[in-house]
Structure formats: C-alpha cells, structure tokens
Design a protein around this motif. Sequence first.
Motif, PDB file in Angstrom:
ATOM      1  N   ALA A  54      -4.007   4.239   7.008  1.00  0.00           N
ATOM      2  CA  ALA A  54      -3.153   5.596   7.252  1.00  0.00           C
ATOM      3  C   ALA A  54      -3.774   6.173   8.756  1.00  0.00           C
ATOM      4  O   ALA A  54      -3.751   7.337   8.878  1.00  0.00           O
ATOM      5  N   GLY A  55      -3.854   5.249   9.716  1.00  0.00           N
ATOM      6  CA  GLY A  55      -4.341   5.708  11.073  1.00  0.00           C
ATOM      7  C   GLY A  55      -3.034   5.840  11.647  1.00  0.00           C
ATOM      8  O   GLY A  55      -2.245   6.476  11.254  1.00  0.00           O
ATOM      9  N   HIS A  56      -3.212   5.949  12.900  1.00  0.00           N
ATOM     10  CA  HIS A  56      -2.005   6.436  13.950  1.00  0.00           C
ATOM     11  C   HIS A  56      -0.930   5.662  13.691  1.00  0.00           C
ATOM     12  O   HIS A  56       0.256   5.748  13.793  1.00  0.00           O
ATOM     13  N   ALA A  57      -1.275   4.195  13.547  1.00  0.00           N
ATOM     14  CA  ALA A  57      -0.037   3.366  13.185  1.00  0.00           C
ATOM     15  C   ALA A  57       0.712   3.466  11.799  1.00  0.00           C
ATOM     16  O   ALA A  57       1.905   3.584  11.628  1.00  0.00           O
ATOM     17  N   GLY A  58      -0.136   3.415  10.887  1.00  0.00           N
ATOM     18  CA  GLY A  58       0.155   3.589   9.613  1.00  0.00           C
ATOM     19  C   GLY A  58       0.930   4.776   9.392  1.00  0.00           C
ATOM     20  O   GLY A  58       2.038   4.789   8.746  1.00  0.00           O
ATOM     21  N   CYS A  59       0.663   6.029   9.942  1.00  0.00           N
ATOM     22  CA  CYS A  59       1.374   7.166   9.728  1.00  0.00           C
ATOM     23  C   CYS A  59       2.659   7.226  10.157  1.00  0.00           C
ATOM     24  O   CYS A  59       3.593   7.530   9.486  1.00  0.00           O
ATOM     25  N   GLU A  60       2.800   6.603  11.604  1.00  0.00           N
ATOM     26  CA  GLU A  60       4.036   6.281  12.047  1.00  0.00           C
ATOM     27  C   GLU A  60       5.129   5.411  11.407  1.00  0.00           C
ATOM     28  O   GLU A  60       6.374   5.432  11.076  1.00  0.00           O
ATOM     29  N   ALA A  61       4.281   4.223  10.735  1.00  0.00           N
ATOM     30  CA  ALA A  61       5.058   3.375  10.299  1.00  0.00           C
ATOM     31  C   ALA A  61       5.638   3.757   8.847  1.00  0.00           C
ATOM     32  O   ALA A  61       6.804   3.690   8.574  1.00  0.00           O
ATOM     33  N   ALA A  62       4.748   4.407   8.116  1.00  0.00           N
ATOM     34  CA  ALA A  62       5.276   5.105   6.764  1.00  0.00           C
ATOM     35  C   ALA A  62       6.386   6.074   6.927  1.00  0.00           C
ATOM     36  O   ALA A  62       7.195   6.160   6.128  1.00  0.00           O
ATOM     37  N   ALA A 102       9.730   4.382   7.783  1.00  0.00           N
ATOM     38  CA  ALA A 102      10.315   3.748   6.865  1.00  0.00           C
ATOM     39  C   ALA A 102      11.069   4.890   5.642  1.00  0.00           C
ATOM     40  O   ALA A 102      11.982   4.588   5.154  1.00  0.00           O
ATOM     41  N   ALA A 103      10.173   5.771   5.621  1.00  0.00           N
ATOM     42  CA  ALA A 103      10.553   6.712   4.496  1.00  0.00           C
ATOM     43  C   ALA A 103      11.829   7.687   5.080  1.00  0.00           C
ATOM     44  O   ALA A 103      12.799   8.037   4.287  1.00  0.00           O
ATOM     45  N   ARG A 104      11.864   7.850   6.327  1.00  0.00           N
ATOM     46  CA  ARG A 104      12.957   8.496   6.790  1.00  0.00           C
ATOM     47  C   ARG A 104      14.033   7.616   6.979  1.00  0.00           C
ATOM     48  O   ARG A 104      15.108   8.342   6.747  1.00  0.00           O
ATOM     49  N   LEU A 131       5.316   2.698  14.570  1.00  0.00           N
ATOM     50  CA  LEU A 131       6.682   3.222  14.516  1.00  0.00           C
ATOM     51  C   LEU A 131       7.740   1.923  14.397  1.00  0.00           C
ATOM     52  O   LEU A 131       8.605   1.884  13.423  1.00  0.00           O
ATOM     53  N   MET A 132       7.392   0.996  15.403  1.00  0.00           N
ATOM     54  CA  MET A 132       8.464  -0.280  15.418  1.00  0.00           C
ATOM     55  C   MET A 132       8.336  -0.987  14.202  1.00  0.00           C
ATOM     56  O   MET A 132       9.393  -1.491  13.673  1.00  0.00           O
ATOM     57  N   ALA A 133       7.145  -1.227  13.649  1.00  0.00           N
ATOM     58  CA  ALA A 133       6.817  -1.878  12.456  1.00  0.00           C
ATOM     59  C   ALA A 133       7.619  -1.164  11.143  1.00  0.00           C
ATOM     60  O   ALA A 133       8.534  -1.883  10.575  1.00  0.00           O
ATOM     61  N   GLY A 134       7.307  -0.024  11.328  1.00  0.00           N
ATOM     62  CA  GLY A 134       8.064   0.756  10.173  1.00  0.00           C
ATOM     63  C   GLY A 134       9.537   0.547  10.062  1.00  0.00           C
ATOM     64  O   GLY A 134      10.224   0.258   9.116  1.00  0.00           O
TER      65      GLY A 134
END
Lengths: 455, 631
Positions: B15-23, B26-28, B385-388
Amino acid sequence: MYVDDTIAAIATPVGCGGIGIIRVSGSDASKIAERVFIKKGNGGLESHRFYYGHIVEPVAGLLIDEGMAVLMLAPRSYTREDVLELHCHGGFLLVQQVLDACLRAGARLSEPGEFTRRAFLNGRIDLCQAESIIDLINSRTEMSLSFAQSQREGALSARLGFITASLRNALALIEAFIDFPEEDLDSASLGRIDFLVAQSREALTVLRNSFDHGKVIREGISVLMAGKPNVGKSSLLNALTLEQRAIVSHIPGTTRDVIEEIINIDGLPVRIIDSAGIRHSQDEIEQEGIRRALEQLVLADLVLFMVDGSRPIDSQDCSLLTAISGKRIITVVNKCDLPLLLDEKELPDGVPTVHISSKNGSGLSQLRSAIFKIFVNEQVTSQDHIAITTVRHKDIVVRAIECLDRFSGQMGVGVSGELLAIDLRECLAAIGEITGETTPDAILDIIFSSFCIGK
Amino acid sequence: MHSYETAYDVIVVGAGHAGCEAALAAARMGCSTLMLTINLDAIALMSCNPAIGGLAKGHLVKEIDALGGEMAKNIDATGIQFRVLNTRKGPAVRASRAQADKQLYRLRMKSVLEQQDNLFLKQGEVTGLYLEGNELKGVDTRSGIRFKGRTVVLTTGTFMRGLIHIGLTNYPGGRAGDLPSVGLSDQLRTLGFEVGRLKTGTPARLDGRTIDFTRLEVQHGDSPPAPFSFSTDRITLRQVPCHIAYTNHRSHEIIRSGLDRSPLYSGIIEGVGPRYCPSIEDKVVRFPDKERHQTFIEPEGLETVEVYPSGLSTSLPIDIQIPFYRSIEGLERVEIMRPAYAIEYDYVDPIQLHSSLETKLIRNLYHAGQINGTSGYEEAAGQGLMAGINAALRVRGKEPLVLGRSEAYIGVMIDDLVTLGTKEPYRMFTSRAEYRLLLREDNADLRLREKGHALGLVCEELYRGFQFKQEMILSEQKRIATTRLSMSDQEVAFLEGHQLSDIQKGTSLEQLLRRPEITYADLAIFDDVSRETRPDVLEQVEIQIKYQGYIERQLEQIYRARNLEDARLPEDLDYSCITGLTSEVREKLTKFRPDTLGQASRIPGITPAAISVVSIALRSTAWKTKNGIEQ
C-alpha cells in the motif's frame, strides 16, 4: 526502420569493373535525376528508357563524368518506388563522387540492405528471394563489421573517439544543469561548453577537408619503391606505367633522380615514386639522389620494400629494412622468373608479400590489388592528417558539423539548454554511426562521476 | 490455510505509492479489488523525503493525473510548499515540486482508498503466491488466510527480505518501525525469477526545536503556489519555508573517522545503491575536494517539529551521526529523533516483464515500483497506475495499455526497465527521454487525458473541461494566424523599440510571435482579445509557436521510428528459426524477449542489420504460417 524518403547507394562492387552504377530509390528520384543528370538533347527522362548525358555536381553544375541514366517509375522497379540508376565510369573515386552528387541533391545514404528491405516490404520480392538476400545483407554486414573493427583501431576512429568524448562532456554539463537545478553545482561553465564544442568542430572540419581537398584525391596516395640498387625498381615502375620513363641499366646506381608516376588502380590514383637506390656512394650526384630518396621515404604513405629473389638477403637489405621500419610496407620479391635463392623466413613479418617479375609481368596484378586493398580496407592516411575516404564518412562528418553550427548559433543567442542538447545529441548520433551510440546512460555516467549529485 | 470466501478480480500486495495507484485504478475501472498491506497505518507513507515532484518526477505526477491517478490530487491537498523548478529554462524542463505534510498525505490517501467503491483494505503479510500448476490463483498470508484473485499486483517496496543497517548493527525490517516481508522473494526465485539486491538510505529525522533557523538560509515556495493536478483550483494549506544549511571540513573529518565502521565500506552491504542519491559518506569519499555539501532542511509537516535534512543520508553508527549533524552551522544543539539508516531489499530484474508490467513467467502477475528496481514515489506511482490499469484490462479481456516513449515519461520509464533492466535503483531524468520537448508537464493532459477517459478513470465533468480547453487552444491558434497588424503609431513605436522595424503591415500575430523578441504578453499592444486568453490556453499557443521548429524535428523522428515501435513480436517467436542472425543476437533476443521491434532495437548489442533480418522474417506471411502464428 522503413521510411518513405529517398535513398541512394553504389550498386556495383567498390573499385571493380569498367562501369559503376549508383541507384536511387524513393519519391524524389525524378527530382534528383533533374539535378544531377543533363540529358543530351531536349525533353525529360521517360520511364524505362536509357539516356546518354552528363552527370554533374548539383550545386555548381560541374561535370563529374559522362554516363547513362535510366528512370524507372513506380511500381515497375526493383523497390516498387521511383528508381533512378546512373551509370558512370568505374573506379573508386568517380563512383563515390556521383553518389555524393545524389546525396547533395537530396537523397539519404541507404543503410545496408535497405533497397532489398523496401523491395520486400513493398511486396516486390517473396520470402525465398528475401531470405537469399538476407544472407547477402549479413555477409555485407560482416564485411563492414570487420572493416569497422580495423577502423576502430585506426586513426580515424581514435580521432572521432576524442571528438565524441569532448561532446559527451559538453552534453553532460548541459544535462546536469537541466536535471539537477537544486544541486549545489559549480557555476554554469558556458565557457567550458563553448570550448569543447569549438574544439570538436575544428577537428571535424579538418576531417571534412581531408575529403574535399585531401592529399588522396589531389595527388593520390604516395607509394615509394625502396630497395638496394639493381633490384629492379625502375623496371617495375615501367611495367606498372607501361611506358619507358626511367633509365634502366644493369649498372648499380643508374637512377639518380626521383621519378614519380601516377597510375590508376581501379580508379584509385596512386603516385608511385622511384628513388635512387639507397646505398652509400661517393658520387656527388648520386648522394643528392639518396638524400631526396630519404626525404621521400618520410613522406610516403606506403613503401614497396623490394628485394631480389634470385639472391639471398644481405646486410644492405637489412639496413634498408631498418630505415623503413614504422612505415606501412608491402614486400615485393622481384625476379621471380629466376630461381628463388632468397630465404623467405628472413622477410619482414606481418607484411603482405608479393612475388613479381617486372621482366615478364607476372605478379603485377597481385601487386596492384595488394596496394588497393591496403588503401580501401585499412584506410591508409597521409602523413600529417587523418583523411576521410568514403562518402559515407564524409556525409556523417558534414552532418555532425551542421549540428554543431546550429548549436553554436543557438548558444550565441542564449537559447535554453534543452534545445541546445538536441543539436548535440544529433551530432553525437551522427558520429555514433561510426564509433557507436551515445546512450542516455553514458551521459548520466559522466554527470555522476564529475558532479556530486544527491539529495 | 483458510480460504477466504470472496474471490477478487485484482489483489494488490502493498500500500505504498505504487500500490495505492494500482488499487485505485483497478477499483475505479470496476474490478473488485483487494489491497493487502503489512501495516494499515502506513498507507502511502513517505518513507524518505517528505516531498513530491522535481525534474522528470513532476512530469510523471502530471501524467498520472492526466490518466486519472491520485498522486497529484493528494499532494495538492496536503502540500505545504510548492515550487516550479527551472523557470528560467524552457517549458519542457520546467517541473513542479512540493513539500508534503507527511501525516496528512498518508491519511488523505487512506481516506480516498476507504471511500472507493469495489476496493477493500486488509492488513496482512503476503508470504507467497497461490498457484495451481503454473496458474496464478491468489496469495497466501502469514496469518493463514488464502485470498483468491484473478490477477495479482506486487508492489513490495523495500520490504522483501528488508535489512536495516545502522553502522555495523543490522536487523530485518521493511522500513524503520515495520516488519520485513519474508518468504515471497524466495518463492519468486524458486519460480524462476532472477532476484537481485539493492540498497537505499535515508537521513536522520531531526528535532526542529533544537535547530537555530535564524542562522540558515530561508527558501520560500512560489506565491501563489501552483498545483500539480489539472483539476485542482488552488492550494489551501498553510505554506511554510525550507532552510538551507551546509556541511563543513569538520563534518567531513567526522565522517572519515567513522568509515571503518561503515557497513558500506566494510563490505557488509551487498546491494547496489543509487549514484544520484549517495550517502554523505559516499560524497565525502568520492569528492574529497568539495569543501561543503548543501542540505535542504525540509519540514515533515505543519503539526510536527520533525525535519528532514535532505542529502545527508548515512549508514554510519549513531555515535558518528550525532556529532556529524551537530557539526553543521545552526545545528550545533540538534537532537536526532530517528536515526539515519540504510536498507537492503530484494528486487526482481524488470527485463522479466512485458511492457504491460505483467511478468513473462507467470500470467496475470504484475510488478510495480521498487520491486522493479526503481526508486522514488513518482516512479512507483506511475508503474502502479499502469499495473492496476493493465490488471483490470486483463480481467475484462482487453488488450493492455502501453504508453510509447514519445507519449509519456511513464512510457520511457517502463520501456527502459523492460528492455535494459537495471542494476542500480532507477530514477527518472529528463535526459532519458529522447522526445523531451514533447513530454512536458504543461501538456500532460493533451497527451493523456483522452486515454484516461477511455479507460473510465477520468470522469465526464473533467473530460468536458479538457475538451473545452482543447477547443480554445485551436480557436486561439486560428485567431492569431488570421489577425493581422494594422500598424498604428503605437504599434510602430513598439516594434521600433524591439528592433523589429522590418515587420510589415499585414503580418499576422502568429508570425510576430514567432520572433524570439516577442512573447504572448506583448501581443496585448496589438490586440485586445489576447488579453482575455486563459493562461493555460495561451501557454499552449505560445509553446507551440516558440518550439515549433524543434517540435517538428521530434515529430519527424517519431514518424521515422513508428514502424519499428508498431511492429509487435509474437511472444512465442522462435529466434532460432530465423536464418541470418548471429548467435549473440539470437541469444540476447531469446533472453530479453522484446515486445516490439522498437524495443529490440534498444537492447544493447542488437544491430540495425539484425533488426532488418527480424523485420523481414516477421513480415513474411509464409514464415508466419510455417511457425503457426496467426495473421
């Protein structure tokens, strides 16, 4: 990779054959034809017809050669694009000049195999054909690879490497001030950048001029025949030039003056210099001849070390060999019409050796090709400067200089670093076609090793 | 292992800076998304400096915003000092940077995550992937719960086998105060991934009450502060300054006296550290002639006394750290609140990824952030972001989104990572982008909004605002091209004053603006309408004209490169079947497995001739049929 601009290349093997063909492909082919070919008689070029005329340099209109031209409009051509073929006389330099004219008229020098690639991509040839041509591309690439390797060790590459290093340093300075505005860097060294670029431009200009006005083109490369008296230097010169010019006798020391003759080896002008047999002599006139011979030795690009195959190597041959050490040498064993009494193990190592007979003419063509090979493959350069001998290299150097001129113009009016960097990057990319690419990491390496960066 | 009842579309680990954007992405995009983190109180924590942006990083943040990510909005809401860097240089290399209130930053992000539909947050340490055969089915956690998911995004930061160093003392930890993640990287290695080790460091946090700020240089932010996000109107938090201090001879002596107990120089640390972010001992050793090193004393927040001395990270023992920080003028009485430390961690060589950030070895597994060898919050967020996005696109059965090198810094970064790999922590620099003039902060929306909207990450209202801006730019460009000078006395006087007497009647405003002496603001002399132009519109109009020659050159280069970039290489392409490749080239292509010919051409050692050979082979239908590749 595939771009629809217009490309040009020499289609015939370098330096071989009586005619040379330069092929141009792309949408500007007709325009280029108008600029470099002046057809005899009225009217323009009709597609798929062969015309006689003059091939000219497009800027000043100077005559290069008389020749033939054929224009093949798309799609009925090898690449299915508009194709122009110019047929001129063969030979190394002439063909390069015609290619150079096409480049000046707006074509780009093609990459290896680019004509074939276009032919394939435009559906002109099928896979079978393409695959056989891939082999061709590869063999060509391998040839240019070994060429590149021999050059890498050579003086041209060393000079370009030096220029590249200067320009990379200049670019690193610019990039450091762009990417690290918050770092406590030493004050912006505009003067340093200016110096590095000016120095590089100077070095590039010398290189470019070596092509335009170089000794190679004006005078040919100089080949000195060196050997003790009576090994047959003068008769070799005669045999090569097919005319009686030097006095030939069997009394040692006949040749007292320096005699030059320019011969044509596959289009490459070569100045053959026959000198007084180098030996100790009391004769005043001959002494003067020897003095001149030593002077010629210093200036020569290549030395033909001549020995008499019908006698063993003696101390005179050895001392001569010492005198010419450090020069580029071809060993010429003359008198091969007589029994070989010379021990070949005593000949210099690592030097091409050719057996000839200036009397019956055997071995002369091998000698010609040995000289040509040294010139074309090893980039023999004249003594005081490094010369450029191919259009490709000149094209690159000219592009590099154009980039630096743009750079200096922009820097003069205070243009910001990210724009200056574009010209420097383009310049490095051009030179990199010879010496290898400058990656962003190469620049970052310089930045991190010369500046203390880090927050 | 207890199998949890719900199966998710996307599981984000970290849930760092990568995790937050990814999650969030994906959810959005409508995927049921689970975020797993070792510590729910450390979401979007700024483990190192309390700042966002900077050169090339600011560019990344604006791109993330244009695509519909959260980072820009989050810093706008919690930023306490904003500055635009390089204002004296051209627009392409201007970049935004902001200090954050570190606690507010993480709390706001946590709250955004909590309010996001389809997104569930749970605390748990992932110890391994749950695979059936080679098929990814979910993840297993330390507490014995198995979560099933169709796709997994790993954003492990510095946590995998994290090892903290302070002098010769070291202990396992994912970050000071947090547990490491153990087991996951061992499993990845067993699965065939090449796992390496990197190192990074952070300075001590100092007690601001023990610093004499009156003896330091003050550095204020811009006024008014310019926000990051294209959708933020203005910055609302109170703005505070940073301070500048310098090390001195004595500081360097102290550092040298502790080198024998440096884990870096005694060989205890095996991981490779970033050259652009060296520790202070590294700077002193490598640049012995430099008399002083600069540090920005950055506030960690509005409601805390803690400050962050940038550039002074170290892994020297605490008894060196204390006198070192105190040797700095103004810091003579300083108290350390948290010691400086270095941390080593496992990363997975990113050449094992597709450009979508999906691993080549395991389908449906994505990596983002420091696990890919990068450093920096912004680099992490861009990848996250891209991974999400790509995990969500996979769930929907759609093609991945890959940004080109000519489209975005995000594209440059990912392409660098997957084609070149990295041996040191990778940071973005503008010099890495060959199309730097096109990839500006100011046009990030023009480059990427459309894509963000198409993905469903940019809401209709924002999108309409963007379209309106585009229209205004077009109409203003048209207007100044057709509005001509009338040559009133006032205009003539102005032109003479600017050495532009050669300008004729009938010259258009556009032609006038082309002259380097003229700015858009000068047009007001000739033209009333231009005074009304919106700043973000006139900026684009002006840049387009001023940069035109250069922009055209770069567009030309892109045009030339496009065929290579567009030529996709089939995943199962057998390079040994292509005749005419040297064995070295064949080996490299087989190892790297580039996604496109463009990528292949950037792999060191791949020659243009080799690219020709592959491209010819690729275009051949006969060859394709022979190898069973679909048209």
